[in-house]
Design an enzyme around this catalytic site. Structure first.
Site, PDB file in Angstrom:
ATOM      1  N   LEU A 131      -2.912   3.527   1.183  1.00 21.58           N
ATOM      2  CA  LEU A 131      -2.282   3.028   2.396  1.00 21.58           C
ATOM      3  C   LEU A 131      -2.764   1.591   2.570  1.00 21.58           C
ATOM      4  CD1 LEU A 131      -2.705   5.979   4.942  1.00 21.58           C
ATOM      5  CD2 LEU A 131      -0.555   5.135   4.007  1.00 21.58           C
ATOM      6  N   ASP A 132      -1.870   0.672   2.946  1.00 17.93           N
ATOM      7  CA  ASP A 132      -2.299  -0.716   3.096  1.00 17.93           C
ATOM      8  C   ASP A 132      -3.189  -0.881   4.327  1.00 17.93           C
ATOM      9  OD1 ASP A 132      -0.689  -1.410   5.453  1.00 17.93           O
ATOM     10  OD2 ASP A 132       1.043  -1.304   4.124  1.00 17.93           O
ATOM     11  N   LYS A 133      -3.759  -2.065   4.459  1.00 16.03           N
ATOM     12  CA  LYS A 133      -4.788  -2.315   5.480  1.00 16.03           C
ATOM     13  C   LYS A 133      -4.312  -1.985   6.894  1.00 16.03           C
ATOM     14  CE  LYS A 133      -5.832  -6.626   6.564  1.00 16.03           C
ATOM     15  NZ  LYS A 133      -5.692  -6.738   8.049  1.00 16.03           N
ATOM     16  N   ARG A 187       7.444  -1.254   4.176  1.00 13.44           N
ATOM     17  CA  ARG A 187       7.418  -2.575   4.819  1.00 13.44           C
ATOM     18  C   ARG A 187       8.431  -3.522   4.161  1.00 13.44           C
ATOM     19  NH1 ARG A 187       3.131  -2.982   8.295  1.00 13.44           N
ATOM     20  NH2 ARG A 187       1.498  -1.403   8.047  1.00 13.44           N
TER      21      ARG A 187
END
Length: 247
Positions: free
Chosen positions: A105-107, A193
């Protein structure tokens, strides 16, 4: 393991170093040594008394551990970062510092992460051919239309030659924004995104709710829980069923 004989690739996988498939590649490439001797035979058998090394690194079997973790925002899903950013391992206790994430999972994203030292398990859950569904709750800027959802399902080229697909439903509208439930069968970098950026509806928040049969139920943000043997078996049975349906 005691003096039980195991195939070399299974021994390597039980150390958490990598999956059995990747271990086979390392063996064939001549990168694995048993008692100081290079081994390229895939069916080679070893015991706990043997000394196995990969690139001069000693490999030892370990107890397989599985956890589900509710990742908070602001942390990347890596063991270390060359940019000095905070990682989930800055939050996790020492007892699970050796576990690797199943996917990322991204930041800025939150939600479910599964972590384990079982290389085969990671490979099974992330292999493109298995197509484990991952469900997300996403808030996006603006009001999406049904046509936008159709475009996401038909596919968006998020990078040159890289098509991304998603199944999305509009759950609600919050003021000028749209609440979506999105299901992915891929695992491309920042996929949701990039798809919503393409449509002109940037992501405000993104939370992974589930991965296959595993979800966030009973977890608070930043908390983790060990998966029980029964749960692990349920996941493995689920993967077998997916494979059978694909064949």
């Amino acid at each position: 393991m005691k003096n039980e004989k195991l195939r070399l690739n299974k021994y390597i996988a039980s150390s958490g170093y990598c999956s059995r498939r990747k271990a086979d590649e390392l063996i064939e490439a001549g990168m694995v040594c048993v008692n100081g001797q290079k081994v390229i035979e895939l069916g080679f058998l070893v015991t706990s008394k043997d000394k196995i090394t990969i690139k001069n690194q000693l490999i030892k079997p370990q107890t397989l551990t599985y956890i589900r973790y509710y990742k908070p925002a602001g942390y990347i899903t890596s063991m270390e970062d060359e940019k000095g950013r905070k990682t989930i391992y800055d939050l996790l206790p020492q007892e699970v510092q050796n576990l690797k994430p199943v996917g990322r999972l991204d930041k800025d994203s939150t939600g479910l992460l599964i972590l384990t030292n079982d290389g085969d398990f990671i490979n099974e859950l992330t292999h493109p051919a298995v197509k484990v569904p991952k469900v997300y709750r996403v808030v996006a800027e603006g009001k999406l239309k049904i046509n936008d959802l159709d475009i996401m399902e038909k596919g968006i080229e998020i990078e040159k030659g890289q098509m991304a697909y998603a199944y999305a439903n509009i759950i609600d509208f919050e003021g000028k924004n749209t609440v979506l439930e999105i299901v992915l069968y891929q695992g491309l970098n920042r996929q949701i995104r990039k798809m919503l950026d393409f449509l002109g509806h940037p992501v405000i928040s993104l939370k992974r709710l589930s991965m296959g049969p595993v979800d966030l139920q009973g977890l608070k943000r930043g908390q983790f829980k060990y998966l029980k043997p029964k749960q692990i078996q349920e996941i493995k049975n689920y993967i077998k069923k997916l494979k059978k349906n694909e064949s």
